[in-house]
Design a protein around this motif. Structure first.
Motif, PDB file in Angstrom:
ATOM      1  N   LEU A 160       1.604  11.198   2.005  1.00  0.00           N
ATOM      2  CA  LEU A 160       2.191  11.627   3.274  1.00  0.00           C
ATOM      3  C   LEU A 160       3.584  12.246   3.100  1.00  0.00           C
ATOM      4  O   LEU A 160       4.199  12.673   4.063  1.00  0.00           O
ATOM      5  N   GLY A 161       4.073  12.248   1.858  1.00  0.00           N
ATOM      6  CA  GLY A 161       5.379  12.845   1.586  1.00  0.00           C
ATOM      7  C   GLY A 161       6.554  11.894   1.644  1.00  0.00           C
ATOM      8  O   GLY A 161       7.698  12.332   1.681  1.00  0.00           O
ATOM      9  N   TYR A 162       6.276  10.582   1.649  1.00  0.00           N
ATOM     10  CA  TYR A 162       7.344   9.584   1.711  1.00  0.00           C
ATOM     11  C   TYR A 162       7.561   8.924   0.351  1.00  0.00           C
ATOM     12  O   TYR A 162       6.621   8.660  -0.381  1.00  0.00           O
ATOM     13  N   GLN A 163       8.808   8.612   0.063  1.00  0.00           N
ATOM     14  CA  GLN A 163       9.119   7.751  -1.063  1.00  0.00           C
ATOM     15  C   GLN A 163       8.734   6.352  -0.613  1.00  0.00           C
ATOM     16  O   GLN A 163       9.097   5.925   0.475  1.00  0.00           O
ATOM     17  N   SER A 189      10.227   3.310  -5.022  1.00  0.00           N
ATOM     18  CA  SER A 189       9.699   4.107  -6.120  1.00  0.00           C
ATOM     19  C   SER A 189      10.356   5.477  -6.101  1.00  0.00           C
ATOM     20  O   SER A 189      10.797   5.958  -5.054  1.00  0.00           O
ATOM     21  N   SER A 190      10.407   6.112  -7.235  1.00  0.00           N
ATOM     22  CA  SER A 190      10.906   7.489  -7.282  1.00  0.00           C
ATOM     23  C   SER A 190       9.785   8.482  -6.972  1.00  0.00           C
ATOM     24  O   SER A 190      10.030   9.677  -6.829  1.00  0.00           O
ATOM     25  N   ASN A 191       8.551   7.987  -6.851  1.00  0.00           N
ATOM     26  CA  ASN A 191       7.392   8.830  -6.543  1.00  0.00           C
ATOM     27  C   ASN A 191       7.236   9.029  -5.040  1.00  0.00           C
ATOM     28  O   ASN A 191       7.790   8.286  -4.244  1.00  0.00           O
ATOM     29  N   SER A 209       0.851  -1.185   0.000  1.00  0.00           N
ATOM     30  CA  SER A 209       0.000   0.000   0.000  1.00  0.00           C
ATOM     31  C   SER A 209       0.889   1.238   0.000  1.00  0.00           C
ATOM     32  O   SER A 209       1.537   1.544   1.011  1.00  0.00           O
ATOM     33  N   SER A 210       0.919   1.940  -1.103  1.00  0.00           N
ATOM     34  CA  SER A 210       1.796   3.107  -1.219  1.00  0.00           C
ATOM     35  C   SER A 210       1.439   4.193  -0.208  1.00  0.00           C
ATOM     36  O   SER A 210       2.316   4.913   0.269  1.00  0.00           O
ATOM     37  N   ASP A 211       0.173   4.296   0.131  1.00  0.00           N
ATOM     38  CA  ASP A 211      -0.239   5.338   1.074  1.00  0.00           C
ATOM     39  C   ASP A 211       0.081   5.010   2.528  1.00  0.00           C
ATOM     40  O   ASP A 211       0.071   5.896   3.375  1.00  0.00           O
ATOM     41  N   GLU A 212       0.363   3.749   2.825  1.00  0.00           N
ATOM     42  CA  GLU A 212       0.715   3.364   4.194  1.00  0.00           C
ATOM     43  C   GLU A 212       2.217   3.254   4.411  1.00  0.00           C
ATOM     44  O   GLU A 212       2.681   3.242   5.548  1.00  0.00           O
ATOM     45  N   CYS A 213       2.973   3.145   3.321  1.00  0.00           N
ATOM     46  CA  CYS A 213       4.429   2.983   3.416  1.00  0.00           C
ATOM     47  C   CYS A 213       5.075   4.282   3.904  1.00  0.00           C
ATOM     48  O   CYS A 213       4.751   5.368   3.438  1.00  0.00           O
TER      49      CYS A 213
END
Length: 102
Positions: free
Chosen positions: A64-67, A58-60, A36-40
């Motif tokens: 929340l402002g985290y890679q 990811s480079s994105n 889950s990209s939003d929880e990482c």
């Protein structure tokens, strides 16, 4: 799921006639990881723990402002190391592929 079609040539040389011998649905057998990209939180523990290097960063940037970490390999063994080391509950799911055909 994938559709598998087995064909047989019914004619001789340069024949354009084929018959369908078998149609079956084949379940994908691969192991994979859902992250889950939003929880990482970008701690990279899963990246450093994966024995098959199937997880990378990811480079994105997430909301929340985290890679964040992403699954990036076809050689996952579904060992679960990434799941157990992740400090964010529910951020990583390990899916072990089946070997059954329908």
């Amino acid at each position: 799921m994938f559709l598998a079609v087995v064909l047989k040539d019914t004619g001789g040389f340069k024949s354009n006639f084929w018959i369908i011998l078998k149609i079956s649905m084949i379940t994908m057998n691969k192991n994979y990881v859902e992250i889950s990209s939003d929880e990482c939180k970008g701690c990279k523990l899963c990246v450093s723990t994966c024995p098959k290097n199937s997880i990378s960063m990811s480079s994105n940037i997430n909301k929340l402002g985290y890679q964040y970490a992403v699954f990036s390999g076809d050689n996952c063994t579904a060992c679960g190391f990434c799941y157990y080391i992740c400090p964010e509950p529910g951020a990583i799911s390990v899916i072990k592929g089946g070997s059954d055909n329908e």
